[in-house]
Design an enzyme around this catalytic site. Structure first.
Site, PDB file in Angstrom:
ATOM      1  N   TRP A 104       0.700   3.976  -2.245  1.00 31.41           N
ATOM      2  CA  TRP A 104       1.916   3.656  -1.488  1.00 31.41           C
ATOM      3  C   TRP A 104       3.111   3.471  -2.402  1.00 31.41           C
ATOM      4  O   TRP A 104       4.224   3.879  -2.074  1.00 31.41           O
ATOM      5  CB  TRP A 104       1.696   2.429  -0.593  1.00 31.41           C
ATOM      6  CG  TRP A 104       0.611   2.672   0.409  1.00 31.41           C
ATOM      7  CD1 TRP A 104      -0.601   2.049   0.492  1.00 31.41           C
ATOM      8  CD2 TRP A 104       0.617   3.647   1.484  1.00 31.41           C
ATOM      9  NE1 TRP A 104      -1.343   2.574   1.525  1.00 31.41           N
ATOM     10  CE2 TRP A 104      -0.632   3.540   2.141  1.00 31.41           C
ATOM     11  CE3 TRP A 104       1.540   4.591   1.929  1.00 31.41           C
ATOM     12  CZ2 TRP A 104      -0.964   4.354   3.243  1.00 31.41           C
ATOM     13  CZ3 TRP A 104       1.210   5.395   3.015  1.00 31.41           C
ATOM     14  CH2 TRP A 104      -0.028   5.273   3.661  1.00 31.41           C
ATOM     15  N   ASP A 173       7.056  -3.938  -0.592  1.00 31.13           N
ATOM     16  CA  ASP A 173       6.244  -3.410   0.498  1.00 31.13           C
ATOM     17  C   ASP A 173       5.061  -4.369   0.692  1.00 31.13           C
ATOM     18  O   ASP A 173       4.161  -4.426  -0.133  1.00 31.13           O
ATOM     19  CB  ASP A 173       5.756  -2.004   0.118  1.00 31.13           C
ATOM     20  CG  ASP A 173       4.844  -1.401   1.180  1.00 31.13           C
ATOM     21  OD1 ASP A 173       4.576  -2.060   2.199  1.00 31.13           O
ATOM     22  OD2 ASP A 173       4.398  -0.244   0.975  1.00 31.13           O
ATOM     23  N   LYS A 197      -1.093  -3.451  10.000  1.00 29.41           N
ATOM     24  CA  LYS A 197      -2.157  -3.976   9.152  1.00 29.41           C
ATOM     25  C   LYS A 197      -2.402  -5.444   9.485  1.00 29.41           C
ATOM     26  O   LYS A 197      -3.500  -5.837   9.811  1.00 29.41           O
ATOM     27  CB  LYS A 197      -1.793  -3.853   7.669  1.00 29.41           C
ATOM     28  CG  LYS A 197      -1.302  -2.475   7.236  1.00 29.41           C
ATOM     29  CD  LYS A 197      -2.423  -1.475   7.050  1.00 29.41           C
ATOM     30  CE  LYS A 197      -1.976  -0.030   6.960  1.00 29.41           C
ATOM     31  NZ  LYS A 197      -1.033   0.301   5.917  1.00 29.41           N
TER      32      LYS A 197
END
Ligand code: PLP
Length: 363
Positions: A104, A173, A197
């Site tokens: 990511w 993030d 998530k």
């Protein structure tokens, strides 16, 4: 109707608290006496205003945010943030520091580079297969911001503590560990998390921005890609993902009222992770892949003695009511995602199964 639910270790979309799902079910046809579903009412209606305002207020209380911060809800997932961040916060003549801790982070870096922005990757754990979080990083004191990924969902690593970047704001993030532990928000210019998530369903990204950063944004950024558009209208410039925001609101209510806040949540998460890592460390059969000091409390990645056993493990676990244990397709192996909504009982059931599986498969 009682559904036959399994223990859900999916990486995302992932488990939601059962009481949240029940509350959605109970109110689905008639939201607060309106005679309509929450999915059927206007985003300009008083009922929805109450929902989004409550979600914002709860976010602020849970994270101890003062009035310096804006709480926004934006569509497009965390992935859209990868491109919006440099677009909004990296003007000509400035550069930003990025730390590469896995898939990511790498994607976030790519989106900045695609725009021809000046960035520097100041640390990377790529050479060791992203199995650890870099330490003692030399950040640039004149960087516009430092970008980090707090929890690496695929590689199973997590920043235990955030680095000291002095006056340079951290943009982070937090897709897979948002609301999993208390935070010292003073270090951050922006936090963001795809909700699916740890804080809700897919379809919305929770974005928290320090207000002074909004002054940096160039006028030329397109309306829907500009944070000021969302900040000026309480995330209601256009139609927001109403149902997703509503579900996030219920998850935040559960965190505050049932769990009792992020200190309590962190203690429960610690117990869950300890149980799983502790069990694996006590034997040879299961091997945690992340370095001990970088282990994620959210995504526990591990290997078995061989790939054939890993395949059998995932299949037999599912047959025993334990789902979502396959590792990401890019890395293989196994992964147990033990987000907030995954209970200690679920982790105990997993460890129980792991013991049985080991006994049956060891020579
Ligand atoms: C899942 C994930 C993303 C991507 O989220 P989308 O909402 O699918 O764009 C980004 N970062 C991290 C850390 C993730 O876990």
């Amino acid at each position: 109707m009682k559904a036959d639910r399994i223990h859900n270790f999916n990486p995302g979309p992932a488990a939601l608290p059962l009481t949240v799902l029940e509350e959605i079910q109970e109110n689905l046809l008639d939201f607060q006496g309106s005679g309509m579903s929450i999915t059927e009412i206007s985003h300009r209606a008083r009922e929805f205003d109450d929902v989004i305002n409550d979600a914002v207020d709860r976010t602020k209380r849970l994270l101890n945010l003062d009035d310096k911060f804006e709480v926004l809800f934006i569509q497009g997932g965390a992935s859209l943030q990868f491109c919006m961040i440099p677009m909004n916060f990296l003007p000509e003549g400035r550069s930003a520091d990025y730390v590469d801790t896995g898939t990511w982070s790498t994607k976030a870096i790519k989106e900045a580079e695609l725009q021809g922005k000046s960035i520097q990757v100041v640390a990377s754990s790529a050479a060791k297969n992203y199995s650890y979080i870099p330490k003692n990083i030399a950040f640039n004191s004149d960087a516009a911001f430092v970008h980090l990924t707090s929890n690496n969902t695929i590689k199973g690593t997590q920043w235990a503590e955030f680095p000291d970047t002095k006056s340079v704001p951290i943009i982070c993030d937090m897709s897979s560990d948002m609301m999993s532990r208390p935070l010292d928000v003073e270090k951050f210019g922006m936090l963001y998390a795809g909700a699916q998530k740890n804080v809700g369903p897919a379809g919305v990204c929770l974005v928290i921005i320090r207000k002074d950063l909004l002054d940096w944004i160039p006028d030329t950024v397109p309306t829907m890609l500009k944070y000021t558009t969302f900040a000026a209208k309480n995330s209601l410039y256009n139609t927001p993902p109403c149902f997703a925001v509503y579900t996030v609101q219920l998850v935040l209510k559960w965190l505050e009222e049932t769990i009792g806040g992020l200190e309590n949540m962190a203690a429960i998460n610690q117990d869950k992770a300890q149980l799983l890592y502790g069990f694996m460390d006590g034997g040879e059969f299961y091997r945690a892949t992340a370095q001990a000091d970088s282990r994620s409390m959210m995504n526990v990645t591990f290997r078995l003695p061989n790939e054939d056993l890993e395949k059998q493990f995932v299949e037999q676990a599912l047959a025993n009511g334990l789902g979502g244990l396959k590792g990401h397709r890019s890395v293989g192996g196994c992964r147990a995602s033990i987000y907030n909504a995954v209970s200690l009982e679920a982790v105990e059931a997993l460890v129980g199964f792991m013991k049985t599986f080991e006994k049956a498969n060891i020579e």
